[in-house]
Design an enzyme around this catalytic site. Structure first.
Site, PDB file in Angstrom:
ATOM      1  N   SER A 145     112.289  72.514 -13.140  1.00 26.82           N
ATOM      2  CA  SER A 145     113.277  73.538 -12.834  1.00 26.82           C
ATOM      3  C   SER A 145     114.533  73.255 -13.645  1.00 26.82           C
ATOM      4  CB  SER A 145     113.620  73.516 -11.340  1.00 26.82           C
ATOM      5  OG  SER A 145     114.742  74.330 -11.050  1.00 26.82           O
ATOM      6  N   TYR A 158     115.917  68.765  -3.964  1.00 27.72           N
ATOM      7  CA  TYR A 158     115.094  69.585  -4.858  1.00 27.72           C
ATOM      8  C   TYR A 158     115.372  69.204  -6.305  1.00 27.72           C
ATOM      9  CZ  TYR A 158     113.191  73.764  -7.136  1.00 27.72           C
ATOM     10  OH  TYR A 158     112.484  74.632  -7.936  1.00 27.72           O
TER      11      TYR A 158
END
Length: 238
Positions: A145, A158
């Site tokens: 990401s 995350y």
């Protein structure tokens, strides 16, 4: 040059019922790929497989999959290889984000965030590689990401997990070359999918799942002598 380089390739998609998973499945079906779909939401998988067959004549098999359970992962890849004869490509798309302040996050939330994003990526790569014919070669695309590149105060775990996926992928690539498997890590920016739930974000400014699917497709179509180690991208101007 093969005009349809993905024709008859057996492609495994984890997280197949998510926005990006569904988008890449629908992009691969017209390319002649054979699909193996995995997700916890079996009824949604069934509907997706039927839609792919109806619209594109795609051969798609599916099974429930918890990427954090090694025995389940082992059986999923073994069954897929037995049903379709071999495995060629893994798109490791399963992931999740749990927004929370560090002081309020439970150990269960911590473990879930790390397990789904990192442990799941590891387990899927491990058991996929066991079914790749080194003479034919293979391809693994892991999902990082842009959050692995830039800290996000709303989801630090995350960010941490996706940064770990990036480093894991680098090490995986060094080992996988001996099995003639190319490895790429994909770092997409914010994408307009159900991933966000009810969080107050400006989804109208995000990329679409089809945009990310297009990037994945272009990577998979690279000539076999080319490997893209990492690709990071996001909506322009965000």
């Amino acid at each position: 040059m093969n005009a349809r380089p993905l024709q008859d390739k057996v492609v495994v998609i984890t997280g197949a019922t998510g926005g990006i998973g569904r988008a890449i499945a629908k992009a691969l079906a017209p390319e002649g790929a054979k699909l193996v779909l995995g997700s916890r939401r079996v009824s949604v998988l069934e509907a997706l497989a039927e839609e792919l067959k109806r619209e594109d004549g795609c051969e798609a098999v599916y099974s429930g999959l918890d990427v954090t359970d090694e025995e389940e992962v082992r059986h999923f890849f073994l069954q897929a290889a037995q049903n379709l004869g071999r495995l060629d490509i893994l798109l490791s798309l399963a992931g999740l984000s749990i927004p929370s302040g560090i002081a309020d996050m439970t150990i269960e939330q911590y473990e879930q965030s790390i397990d789904v994003n990192l442990k799941g990526t590891f387990l899927c790569a491990k058991h996929f590689m066991r079914h790749v014919d080194s003479d034919r070669g293979g391809f693994i695309v892991n999902t990082g990401s842009m959050a692995a590149k830039r800290a996000n105060g709303n989801a630090p775990l995350y960010c941490t997990a996706k940064a770990a996926v990036n480093m894991f992928t680098q090490g995986l690539a060094l080992q996988a070359v001996d099995k003639n498997i190319r490895v790429t890590v994909l770092n997409p920016g914010a994408t307009d999918t159900e991933f966000w739930g009810t969080r107050p974000v400006a989804r109208d400014k995000f990329m679409q799942a089809s945009d990310v699917a297009g990037v994945i497709l272009s990577v998979l179509k690279m000539p076999p002598q080319i490997v893209v180690h990492e690709i990071s991208f996001e909506s322009f101007g965000v």
